[in-house]
Design a protein around this motif. Structure first.
Motif, PDB file in Angstrom:
ATOM      1  N   ILE A 125      43.486  28.511  51.376  1.00 22.79           N
ATOM      2  CA  ILE A 125      44.178  29.746  51.004  1.00 22.79           C
ATOM      3  C   ILE A 125      44.752  30.399  52.261  1.00 22.79           C
ATOM      4  CG2 ILE A 125      43.932  32.043  49.954  1.00 22.79           C
ATOM      5  CD1 ILE A 125      43.644  29.654  47.988  1.00 22.79           C
ATOM      6  N   MET A 126      46.048  30.684  52.221  1.00 26.72           N
ATOM      7  CA  MET A 126      46.751  31.325  53.334  1.00 26.72           C
ATOM      8  C   MET A 126      46.354  32.792  53.408  1.00 26.72           C
ATOM      9  SD  MET A 126      48.994  31.467  55.790  1.00 26.72           S
ATOM     10  CE  MET A 126      49.680  29.832  55.735  1.00 26.72           C
ATOM     11  N   THR A 164      47.947  50.494  38.111  1.00 25.43           N
ATOM     12  CA  THR A 164      46.719  49.710  38.099  1.00 25.43           C
ATOM     13  C   THR A 164      46.290  49.415  39.528  1.00 25.43           C
ATOM     14  OG1 THR A 164      45.652  47.779  37.103  1.00 25.43           O
ATOM     15  CG2 THR A 164      47.879  47.456  37.966  1.00 25.43           C
ATOM     16  N   GLU A 165      45.213  48.686  39.663  1.00 20.37           N
ATOM     17  CA  GLU A 165      44.699  48.285  40.967  1.00 20.37           C
ATOM     18  C   GLU A 165      44.444  46.787  40.917  1.00 20.37           C
ATOM     19  OE1 GLU A 165      40.805  49.625  43.307  1.00 20.37           O
ATOM     20  OE2 GLU A 165      42.181  51.276  42.882  1.00 20.37           O
ATOM     21  N   GLU A 166      44.874  46.070  41.977  1.00 20.88           N
ATOM     22  CA  GLU A 166      44.739  44.622  42.001  1.00 20.88           C
ATOM     23  C   GLU A 166      44.142  44.128  43.304  1.00 20.88           C
ATOM     24  OE1 GLU A 166      48.690  43.721  39.275  1.00 20.88           O
ATOM     25  OE2 GLU A 166      48.724  43.187  41.392  1.00 20.88           O
ATOM     26  N   GLY A 167      43.485  42.990  43.200  1.00 20.23           N
ATOM     27  CA  GLY A 167      43.007  42.277  44.369  1.00 20.23           C
ATOM     28  C   GLY A 167      43.792  40.985  44.499  1.00 20.23           C
ATOM     29  N   CYS A 168      43.565  40.289  45.608  1.00 21.10           N
ATOM     30  CA  CYS A 168      44.277  39.043  45.864  1.00 21.10           C
ATOM     31  C   CYS A 168      43.390  38.121  46.681  1.00 21.10           C
ATOM     32  CB  CYS A 168      45.580  39.330  46.615  1.00 21.10           C
ATOM     33  SG  CYS A 168      46.558  37.864  46.958  1.00 21.10           S
ATOM     34  N   LEU A 169      43.403  36.848  46.349  1.00 20.65           N
ATOM     35  CA  LEU A 169      42.606  35.855  47.054  1.00 20.65           C
ATOM     36  C   LEU A 169      43.014  35.760  48.529  1.00 20.65           C
ATOM     37  CD1 LEU A 169      40.354  33.981  46.110  1.00 20.65           C
ATOM     38  CD2 LEU A 169      42.068  32.199  45.755  1.00 20.65           C
ATOM     39  N   SER A 170      44.270  36.056  48.836  1.00 21.95           N
ATOM     40  CA  SER A 170      44.764  35.967  50.215  1.00 21.95           C
ATOM     41  C   SER A 170      44.453  37.202  51.046  1.00 21.95           C
ATOM     42  CB  SER A 170      46.284  35.756  50.222  1.00 21.95           C
ATOM     43  OG  SER A 170      46.612  34.471  49.776  1.00 21.95           O
ATOM     44  N   LEU A 171      44.055  38.292  50.404  1.00 24.89           N
ATOM     45  CA  LEU A 171      43.837  39.559  51.099  1.00 24.89           C
ATOM     46  C   LEU A 171      42.490  40.143  50.721  1.00 24.89           C
ATOM     47  CD1 LEU A 171      47.322  41.022  50.175  1.00 24.89           C
ATOM     48  CD2 LEU A 171      46.719  39.981  52.368  1.00 24.89           C
ATOM     49  N   GLU A 172      41.973  40.987  51.588  1.00 24.47           N
ATOM     50  CA  GLU A 172      40.701  41.653  51.282  1.00 24.47           C
ATOM     51  C   GLU A 172      40.950  42.967  50.561  1.00 24.47           C
ATOM     52  OE1 GLU A 172      37.792  41.964  54.345  1.00 24.47           O
ATOM     53  OE2 GLU A 172      38.402  40.067  55.259  1.00 24.47           O
TER      54      GLU A 172
END
Length: 136
Positions: free
Chosen positions: A5-6, A81-89
């Motif tokens: 994952i980048m 809304t609120e989102e997370g991402c595998l590339s970011l904390e």
């Protein structure tokens, strides 16, 4: 092939190049990487595996789907809304749309137009943001 994952924000902030038929193997890698992270991830864009091409893969109500060169052509029903991402904390607040009409190419590079709603629409919007170089 499952890929790393980048996490390089400068790379992720680049606008993706259009995908071509020669990029089908990238889509396969994207699907395998998404499946390997299914417990914490519902969608991925090619730049998340280090390939700067306009390709996304996502969970479409229990079945993985790939889109080449997706673009939103119509949207309705804005919400926050609120989102997370595998590339970011962490998570970030963002604006999404309850319904989006997307123009894309399928795995045969045939043009398709389809409307998505709800959770699937939100996933697609997040992944298209990746293609645009938006950090969410």
């Amino acid at each position: 092939m499952k890929r790393e994952i980048m996490k390089d924000v400068e790379f992720l902030a680049q606008k993706a190049e259009p995908a071509a038929a020669a990029d089908r193997s990238v889509a396969e890698d994207l699907l395998e990487t998404l499946a390997a992270h299914k417990d914490g991830c519902v969608g991925m864009a090619a730049n998340m595996i280090g390939v700067n091409k306009r390709i996304i893969a996502f969970d479409n109500e229990g079945t993985y789907m790939v889109m080449f060169n997706p673009e939103i052509v119509k949207r309705s029903g804005p919400y926050e809304t609120e989102e997370g991402c595998l590339s970011l904390e962490g998570t970030r607040k963002t604006r999404r749309w309850k319904s989006v009409k997307v123009r894309y190419q399928n795995e045969k590079f045939e043009i398709r137009i389809k409307t998505f709603t709800g959770w699937t629409a939100q996933i697609i919007q997040h992944e298209i943001d990746h293609c645009e170089g938006r950090i969410i």
